[in-house]
Design a protein around this motif. Sequence first.
Motif, PDB file in Angstrom:
ATOM      1  N   GLY A  30      61.696  13.045  79.420  1.00 52.00           N
ATOM      2  CA  GLY A  30      61.769  14.889  79.288  1.00 52.00           C
ATOM      3  C   GLY A  30      60.498  15.175  78.450  1.00 52.00           C
ATOM      4  O   GLY A  30      59.973  16.304  78.814  1.00 52.00           O
ATOM      5  N   PHE A  31      60.172  14.522  77.360  1.00 53.15           N
ATOM      6  CA  PHE A  31      58.965  14.806  76.464  1.00 53.15           C
ATOM      7  C   PHE A  31      57.666  14.855  77.511  1.00 53.15           C
ATOM      8  O   PHE A  31      57.099  15.692  77.123  1.00 53.15           O
ATOM      9  CB  PHE A  31      58.862  14.046  75.274  1.00 53.15           C
ATOM     10  N   VAL A  32      57.473  13.797  78.297  1.00 51.85           N
ATOM     11  CA  VAL A  32      56.561  13.393  78.912  1.00 51.85           C
ATOM     12  C   VAL A  32      56.267  14.645  79.841  1.00 51.85           C
ATOM     13  O   VAL A  32      55.069  15.459  79.788  1.00 51.85           O
ATOM     14  CB  VAL A  32      56.214  12.320  79.638  1.00 51.85           C
ATOM     15  N   ALA A  33      57.477  14.935  80.557  1.00 54.40           N
ATOM     16  CA  ALA A  33      57.541  16.073  81.533  1.00 54.40           C
ATOM     17  C   ALA A  33      57.036  17.472  80.882  1.00 54.40           C
ATOM     18  O   ALA A  33      56.230  18.140  81.426  1.00 54.40           O
ATOM     19  CB  ALA A  33      58.629  15.922  82.337  1.00 54.40           C
ATOM     20  N   MET A 324      79.575  19.638  81.027  1.00 57.50           N
ATOM     21  CA  MET A 324      78.595  20.635  80.297  1.00 57.50           C
ATOM     22  C   MET A 324      77.126  20.207  80.740  1.00 57.50           C
ATOM     23  O   MET A 324      76.334  20.707  81.287  1.00 57.50           O
ATOM     24  CB  MET A 324      78.714  20.681  78.969  1.00 57.50           C
ATOM     25  N   ILE A 325      76.859  18.834  80.573  1.00 52.66           N
ATOM     26  CA  ILE A 325      75.454  18.278  80.620  1.00 52.66           C
ATOM     27  C   ILE A 325      75.345  18.166  82.248  1.00 52.66           C
ATOM     28  O   ILE A 325      74.073  18.715  82.760  1.00 52.66           O
ATOM     29  CB  ILE A 325      75.186  17.081  79.937  1.00 52.66           C
ATOM     30  N   SER A 326      76.163  17.600  82.901  1.00 50.34           N
ATOM     31  CA  SER A 326      76.023  17.368  84.584  1.00 50.34           C
ATOM     32  C   SER A 326      75.988  18.622  85.235  1.00 50.34           C
ATOM     33  O   SER A 326      75.242  19.009  86.112  1.00 50.34           O
ATOM     34  CB  SER A 326      77.196  16.713  85.065  1.00 50.34           C
ATOM     35  N   GLY A 327      76.971  19.768  84.691  1.00 47.07           N
ATOM     36  CA  GLY A 327      76.652  21.084  85.381  1.00 47.07           C
ATOM     37  C   GLY A 327      75.340  21.706  85.183  1.00 47.07           C
ATOM     38  O   GLY A 327      74.726  22.387  86.071  1.00 47.07           O
ATOM     39  N   GLN A 328      74.959  21.721  83.962  1.00 49.90           N
ATOM     40  CA  GLN A 328      73.745  22.485  83.459  1.00 49.90           C
ATOM     41  C   GLN A 328      72.394  21.873  84.309  1.00 49.90           C
ATOM     42  O   GLN A 328      71.672  22.326  84.864  1.00 49.90           O
ATOM     43  CB  GLN A 328      73.406  22.679  82.031  1.00 49.90           C
ATOM     44  N   ALA A 329      72.445  20.409  84.282  1.00 52.81           N
ATOM     45  CA  ALA A 329      71.401  19.728  85.090  1.00 52.81           C
ATOM     46  C   ALA A 329      71.410  19.806  86.655  1.00 52.81           C
ATOM     47  O   ALA A 329      70.509  20.093  87.128  1.00 52.81           O
ATOM     48  CB  ALA A 329      71.696  18.132  84.761  1.00 52.81           C
ATOM     49  N   PRO A 348      68.648  20.072  80.332  1.00 51.50           N
ATOM     50  CA  PRO A 348      69.117  19.331  79.122  1.00 51.50           C
ATOM     51  C   PRO A 348      68.176  18.208  79.033  1.00 51.50           C
ATOM     52  O   PRO A 348      67.881  17.420  79.875  1.00 51.50           O
ATOM     53  CB  PRO A 348      70.539  18.769  79.411  1.00 51.50           C
ATOM     54  N   PHE A 349      67.717  18.073  77.781  1.00 50.04           N
ATOM     55  CA  PHE A 349      66.817  17.048  77.301  1.00 50.04           C
ATOM     56  C   PHE A 349      65.447  17.010  77.891  1.00 50.04           C
ATOM     57  O   PHE A 349      64.661  16.197  77.072  1.00 50.04           O
ATOM     58  CB  PHE A 349      67.542  15.501  77.475  1.00 50.04           C
ATOM     59  N   VAL A 350      65.250  17.712  78.567  1.00 57.91           N
ATOM     60  CA  VAL A 350      63.900  17.930  79.309  1.00 57.91           C
ATOM     61  C   VAL A 350      63.255  19.146  78.791  1.00 57.91           C
ATOM     62  O   VAL A 350      61.999  19.144  78.578  1.00 57.91           O
ATOM     63  CB  VAL A 350      63.845  17.584  80.750  1.00 57.91           C
ATOM     64  N   SER A 351      63.486  20.339  79.318  1.00 58.83           N
ATOM     65  CA  SER A 351      63.069  21.581  79.333  1.00 58.83           C
ATOM     66  C   SER A 351      62.702  22.091  77.766  1.00 58.83           C
ATOM     67  O   SER A 351      63.550  21.440  76.639  1.00 58.83           O
ATOM     68  CB  SER A 351      64.102  22.697  79.609  1.00 58.83           C
ATOM     69  N   TYR A 352      61.786  22.720  77.469  1.00 58.15           N
ATOM     70  CA  TYR A 352      61.367  23.188  76.255  1.00 58.15           C
ATOM     71  C   TYR A 352      62.330  24.307  75.752  1.00 58.15           C
ATOM     72  O   TYR A 352      62.630  25.096  76.369  1.00 58.15           O
ATOM     73  CB  TYR A 352      59.977  23.656  76.129  1.00 58.15           C
ATOM     74  N   GLY A 353      62.975  23.790  74.601  1.00 62.41           N
ATOM     75  CA  GLY A 353      63.837  24.870  74.001  1.00 62.41           C
ATOM     76  C   GLY A 353      64.539  24.083  72.791  1.00 62.41           C
ATOM     77  O   GLY A 353      65.208  23.093  73.077  1.00 62.41           O
ATOM     78  N   GLY A 354      64.372  24.689  71.559  1.00 64.90           N
ATOM     79  CA  GLY A 354      64.905  23.988  70.517  1.00 64.90           C
ATOM     80  C   GLY A 354      66.636  23.984  70.249  1.00 64.90           C
ATOM     81  O   GLY A 354      67.116  22.932  70.005  1.00 64.90           O
ATOM     82  N   SER A 355      67.145  25.083  70.542  1.00 68.02           N
ATOM     83  CA  SER A 355      68.552  25.190  70.704  1.00 68.02           C
ATOM     84  C   SER A 355      69.107  24.316  71.593  1.00 68.02           C
ATOM     85  O   SER A 355      70.259  23.584  71.129  1.00 68.02           O
ATOM     86  CB  SER A 355      68.914  26.594  70.847  1.00 68.02           C
ATOM     87  N   SER A 356      68.596  24.127  72.871  1.00 70.30           N
ATOM     88  CA  SER A 356      69.179  23.155  73.908  1.00 70.30           C
ATOM     89  C   SER A 356      69.088  21.789  73.340  1.00 70.30           C
ATOM     90  O   SER A 356      69.960  20.883  73.409  1.00 70.30           O
ATOM     91  CB  SER A 356      68.565  23.434  74.926  1.00 70.30           C
TER      92      SER A 356
END
Length: 380
Positions: A30-33, A324-329, A348-356
């Motif tokens: 996720g960080f690389v992406a 929650m995680i599977s639905g959002q992904a 989740p875990f990939v997109s930029y967003g501090g709160s997420s």
Amino acid sequence: MNNLAAHSLQEIRSVDRVLQLLLVALLFVGFVAMVSASVEHAAGRYGDAFFFAKRYFLHFSIAIGAGLVMYLVPVEVWERSSWLWLLIGFVLLALVLIPGVGREVNGSRRWLALGPLTLQASEFVKLFVIFYLAGYLVRRRDEVQHRWSGFIKPMAVLFAVTLLLMLEPDFGATVVTAGSAFVMIFLGGVKLGQFMLVILSCAAGAVAMVIFEPYRMKRLTAFTDPWADQFNSGYQLTQSLIAFGRGELTGVGLGNSVQKLFYLPEAHTDFVFAIFAEEFGFLGSMLMVGLFVGLIARILQIGRHAEMIGQLFHAYVAYGIAVMISGQAFINMGVNIGLLPTKGLTLPFVSYGGSSLIVCIAMMGIVARIERECRGKYGH
């Protein structure tokens, strides 16, 4: 103090290895992406190609701290205080709607500014709703399974939460929160007839919200045929599909995406999966999907084990987090490939967003704690 620190260190070392490896792998990918998708936008807007990467490390540091807290605190604490977290969630959702307190971006009021951080209230409320429902399903187990009142009460609470979310408006968070809550209530033993009645009612409500909001109807029509208006309402989806097409089997290579060069808006947030697919191709996309599937399967396995040994609150929390995680992904990836109408929802875990990121890692902390307590009490 030294004994406490040694005990905490020993607890951390006992984190479930499978869960740990899957999470680290997903965070790395996720960080690389995210960095690759954001460099051009960051350079053009802030004059620093690694602006978002630097911000990511600030968010990541806070997220790791939140994850450790969730792991070190006994699950019983969250169970006893579940109602309090729901109350805090209502307060946060109310605060973002107050002019001068909530921060408005692109017509939506979803954020609270806290110094250098901008927190999205709905991300935290998702976890708070899971805590509340898990506690309710344990306390009112018999009432939920045999009486209408046990079903109507959490529905009333959920309606209030979704109403506040729609006032922001945040349709994506509403769908994910409501969907996760429905699955948790269904797993809690509610009768199928009651469950289907609410599902049909919510479906009718969703249709009404689409029909009576022009911008949502515009998104829906663009989704059905994005190429009919590819430079207006269908722009985001067509550019995303072009990214997938350019990626082919193995991708164009890390950093070589063309679509992130200001063709695809929100490339580092909502459409990071499309840029990743362009650079790493079908094989890279399947790697990311596989990591999500593996992580979610492990969470469900932990929840199932907790349920089998009678730790129902632990089980419901694990199930809620997995859904929650599977639905959002699923929604984010579905939007990227044109399977679902365009909707702003992070991966989740990939997109930029501090709160997420903070909430997702905090969720993993409590899942690891659930696994640790169940293993320590009864063993595998």
